[in-house]
Design a protein around this motif. Structure first.
Motif, short mmCIF file in Angstrom:
data_model
loop_
_atom_site.label_atom_id
_atom_site.label_comp_id
_atom_site.label_asym_id
_atom_site.label_seq_id
_atom_site.Cartn_x
_atom_site.Cartn_y
_atom_site.Cartn_z
N VAL A 133 0.85 -1.20 0.00
CA VAL A 133 0.00 0.00 0.00
C VAL A 133 0.88 1.25 0.00
CG1 VAL A 133 -1.65 1.35 1.37
CG2 VAL A 133 -2.00 -1.11 1.06
N LEU A 134 1.88 1.28 0.87
CA LEU A 134 2.79 2.43 0.93
C LEU A 134 3.53 2.63 -0.39
CD1 LEU A 134 4.31 1.90 4.50
CD2 LEU A 134 2.84 3.80 3.80
N ALA A 135 4.07 1.55 -0.94
CA ALA A 135 4.84 1.64 -2.18
C ALA A 135 3.96 2.12 -3.34
CB ALA A 135 5.48 0.30 -2.51
N ALA A 136 2.75 1.57 -3.45
CA ALA A 136 1.85 1.98 -4.52
C ALA A 136 1.46 3.45 -4.39
CB ALA A 136 0.61 1.10 -4.53
N ALA A 137 1.20 3.89 -3.18
CA ALA A 137 0.85 5.29 -2.95
C ALA A 137 2.03 6.20 -3.29
CB ALA A 137 0.40 5.50 -1.50
N PHE A 138 3.23 5.78 -2.92
CA PHE A 138 4.41 6.58 -3.24
C PHE A 138 4.62 6.64 -4.75
CE2 PHE A 138 8.88 7.02 -4.27
CZ PHE A 138 9.15 8.26 -3.69
N ASP A 139 4.53 5.51 -5.41
CA ASP A 139 4.74 5.46 -6.86
C ASP A 139 3.73 6.36 -7.58
OD1 ASP A 139 6.79 3.69 -6.34
OD2 ASP A 139 5.69 1.92 -7.05
N GLY A 178 0.57 10.60 1.20
CA GLY A 178 0.02 11.83 0.64
C GLY A 178 0.61 13.06 1.30
N ALA A 179 0.81 12.99 2.62
CA ALA A 179 1.44 14.09 3.34
C ALA A 179 2.87 14.30 2.86
CB ALA A 179 1.41 13.83 4.84
N LEU A 180 3.57 13.23 2.58
CA LEU A 180 4.92 13.34 2.03
C LEU A 180 4.87 14.09 0.70
CD1 LEU A 180 7.98 12.65 1.96
CD2 LEU A 180 7.32 10.53 0.77
N GLY A 181 3.93 13.72 -0.15
CA GLY A 181 3.79 14.40 -1.43
C GLY A 181 3.55 15.89 -1.26
N GLU A 182 2.69 16.25 -0.31
CA GLU A 182 2.41 17.67 -0.05
C GLU A 182 3.67 18.40 0.40
OE1 GLU A 182 -0.69 17.67 2.87
OE2 GLU A 182 -2.15 16.75 1.52
N VAL A 183 4.41 17.80 1.31
CA VAL A 183 5.62 18.43 1.83
C VAL A 183 6.65 18.61 0.72
CG1 VAL A 183 7.61 18.06 3.36
CG2 VAL A 183 5.30 17.64 4.21
N VAL A 184 6.85 17.57 -0.09
CA VAL A 184 7.83 17.66 -1.17
C VAL A 184 7.42 18.72 -2.18
CG1 VAL A 184 8.79 16.41 -3.16
CG2 VAL A 184 8.71 15.31 -0.91
#
Length: 132
Positions: A44-50, A120-126
């Motif tokens: 789940v984490l990997a798919a969301a990150f990808d 998703g929060a990681l994506g926002e921060v980046v």
């Protein structure tokens, strides 16, 4: 070095450990089941990150090892690992950084939505940092 050799032993941790083993047994949390849950959550984490499709110069995932060979964390590499971890913590997302590695550690008490939200929060921060 022997100054505590005569101290009274405190068995409290043994009782606590026995209670944890009893809880795990009652919940069906066998090593095989815990590995199954962990592998699902890593996926789940990997798919969301990808799906974020972030700039790999900022944060990337090593895809050389199959997900089945990954242990208890999804490790991402970033030259800003520490500051990203701090920004995530400010948003209520617990990760840790070790050098240039950010580790997302799933757990059986987290649901898939919480895992996706953390990425998703990681994506926002980046994206916020990229816009600066």
């Amino acid at each position: 070095r022997d100054r505590f050799a005569g101290a009274t032993y405190d068995p409290t941790s043994h009782y606590r450990g026995a209670a944890v083993f009893g809880f795990f047994a009652g919940q069906g949390l066998t090593p095989a089941r815990l590995r199954e849950v962990s592998q699902h959550q890593i996926g789940v984490l990997a798919a969301a990150f990808d799906a974020l499709d972030l700039d790999p110069a900022i944060v990337r995932r090593d895809r050389a090892a199959p997900l089945t060979e990954i242990g208890g964390f999804l490790a991402l590499t970033s030259p800003m690992a520490t500051s990203l971890t701090q920004a995530l913590h400010a948003r209520g997302v617990s990760t840790d950084a070790r050098g240039t590695v950010i580790r997302f550690g799933p757990a059986p008490y987290l649901c898939d939505g919480q895992l996706r939200d953390s990425i998703g929060a990681l994506g926002e921060v980046v994206r916020e940092r990229s816009a600066e």
